[in-house]
Design an enzyme around this catalytic site. Structure first.
Site, short mmCIF file in Angstrom:
data_model
loop_
_atom_site.label_atom_id
_atom_site.label_comp_id
_atom_site.label_asym_id
_atom_site.label_seq_id
_atom_site.Cartn_x
_atom_site.Cartn_y
_atom_site.Cartn_z
N CYS A 259 -4.61 0.25 -1.39
CA CYS A 259 -3.82 1.44 -1.08
C CYS A 259 -2.43 1.39 -1.72
O CYS A 259 -2.32 1.49 -2.94
CB CYS A 259 -3.76 1.65 0.43
SG CYS A 259 -3.39 3.35 0.90
N HIS A 344 -9.74 1.85 1.79
CA HIS A 344 -9.64 0.74 2.73
C HIS A 344 -11.01 0.12 3.02
O HIS A 344 -11.73 0.58 3.90
CB HIS A 344 -9.02 1.22 4.05
CG HIS A 344 -7.55 1.44 3.97
ND1 HIS A 344 -6.63 0.44 4.23
CD2 HIS A 344 -6.82 2.52 3.64
CE1 HIS A 344 -5.40 0.90 4.08
NE2 HIS A 344 -5.49 2.17 3.71
N GLU A 346 -11.68 -2.62 4.48
CA GLU A 346 -11.73 -3.28 5.79
C GLU A 346 -12.04 -2.31 6.92
O GLU A 346 -12.41 -2.73 8.02
CB GLU A 346 -10.40 -4.00 6.07
CG GLU A 346 -9.28 -3.13 6.60
CD GLU A 346 -8.70 -2.17 5.57
OE1 GLU A 346 -8.00 -1.22 5.96
OE2 GLU A 346 -8.95 -2.36 4.36
#
Length: 372
Positions: A259, A344, A346
């Site tokens: 990001c 993202h 995760e």
């Protein structure tokens, strides 16, 4: 019991919406954005990337499963406000420890419900993200617009959300003296989500988290196997200290950015960034991996993007694109073993579409190479 206090949403163009408040009732001057996720409001309000923003949730019912003790992305939330169609203060979930409204009141996050979130979302999509004032019933529309005219967006968000000191997270199931870490990652914290640390720990990595302005020499003395560049709020060009550190470290260690980290890595290689009209925020963005031709369903939260044309004068290769608007979602420099992605992994919306990225980082730290 709901407080039924009238609250106003005033936009810089002179539009206003009237609803009722929950959470904190203090006035807020923020940037208005929207998120299309159906679940995950706890992760959203605790994500440092939402610093100084009022987030309109497009899913109509928010608060139904409350807040639990385990799913925070940070313990010190910096989001400004949550705007929803309907808030429920009676959550139903066995993990719930506090209602959303009570948590927001405790942590100073403003909330407004009972407004037409579809109309507000369409306005943002048509005209872009904008300044917004959350205020009480007594503030007139004219007063609100005048307040917004005199106020501008901050440029110090990263310095406010970064770690204040260096801290270490050991691999799952180990203690510092056991020495079982497969790799040592130094993570530069610009507002990092805790699940990134958990994801690296899960793969056997010891993670040393350092503040955003940590000098490159200090990081090199830690003898890392790799460098991680975190997500975070605001304009990447504001984070001059981190970009300068990346310039000194690139080519010396494998680097992985997510990001804001993706944007900073690109800037460090000489590319440029720009602000999107209304950004990408949600859990269903399709991204194409140009190296494999596979599509990943991704979680996103960002206002800025890397300029495609500017990559031509750098050592970076474009690796991923957003299927909705063709913006860049990933780059790499095989020579320096550096890569980054705009989304993202995760957050696992796929749920495992992007998990391979953490494995690739570990592989680079163990001597592997980028196949591009």
């Amino acid at each position: 019991m709901k407080n039924n206090v009238v609250r106003k949403i005033i936009l810089e163009d002179g539009t206003q919406y009237i609803g009722t408040g929950f959470g904190s009732l203090e006035d807020k001057k923020l940037e208005l954005v929207f998120n299309t996720s159906m679940v995950g409001y706890q992760e959203i309000i605790s994500d440092p990337s939402y610093t100084d923003q009022a987030v309109v949730m497009t899913y109509p019912l928010i608060g139904n499963y409350g807040i639990n003790d385990d799913d925070f992305e940070t313990k010190n939330p910096s989001i400004g406000a949550l705007i929803v169609r309907e808030y429920t203060e009676i959550p139903s979930n066995f993990r719930c420890s506090i209602s959303l409204g009570d948590y927001m009141k405790k942590t100073g996050i403003a909330g407004i419900e009972g407004v037409d979130t579809r109309e507000i979302t369409r306005k943002i999509r048509n005209y872009g993200s904008c300044k917004v004032l959350l205020t009480g019933e007594s503030t007139t529309l004219e007063e609100g617009v005048e307040i917004l005219k005199k106020w501008d967006f901050a440029h110090d968000q990263v310095s406010r959300v970064t770690s204040r000191e260096i801290w270490v997270s050991e691999p799952n199931g180990t203690t510092p003296d056991e020495g079982k870490a497969s790799c040592h990652v130094v993570a530069i914290d610009c507002g990092m989500k805790l699940n990134i640390v958990r994801s690296l720990n899960k793969l056997g990595c010891k993670v040393t988290v350092v503040p955003f302005n940590t000098d490159a020499g200090v990081i090199e003395n830690m003898k890392p196997d790799g460098i991680f560049l975190s997500n975070g709020p605001g304009d990447p060009t504001d984070v001059v200290e981190t970009i300068e550190t990346i310039k000194k470290l690139k080519g010396k260690y494998p680097i992985f950015g997510i990001c804001l980290g993706h944007q900073m890595l690109s800037l460090a290689y000489g590319a440029k960034t720009y602000k999107l009209k209304f950004g990408h925020r949600g859990g269903n963005h399709p991204v194409k991996n140009l190296l494999t031709d596979k599509i990943e369903i991704t979680s996103q939260n960002h206002s800025f993007a890397v300029d495609d044309e500017s990559l031509k004068n750098t050592k970076l290769i474009k690796t991923h694109i957003n299927m909705l608007d063709n913006t860049i979602e990933g780059v790499c420099c095989p020579e320096d073993k550096a890569f980054s992605i705009q989304y993202h992994p995760e957050s696992a919306p796929g749920p495992q579409d992007s998990e391979y990225l953490f494995h690739e980082f570990v592989n680079l730290m163990k001597g592997g190479s980028i196949n591009a």
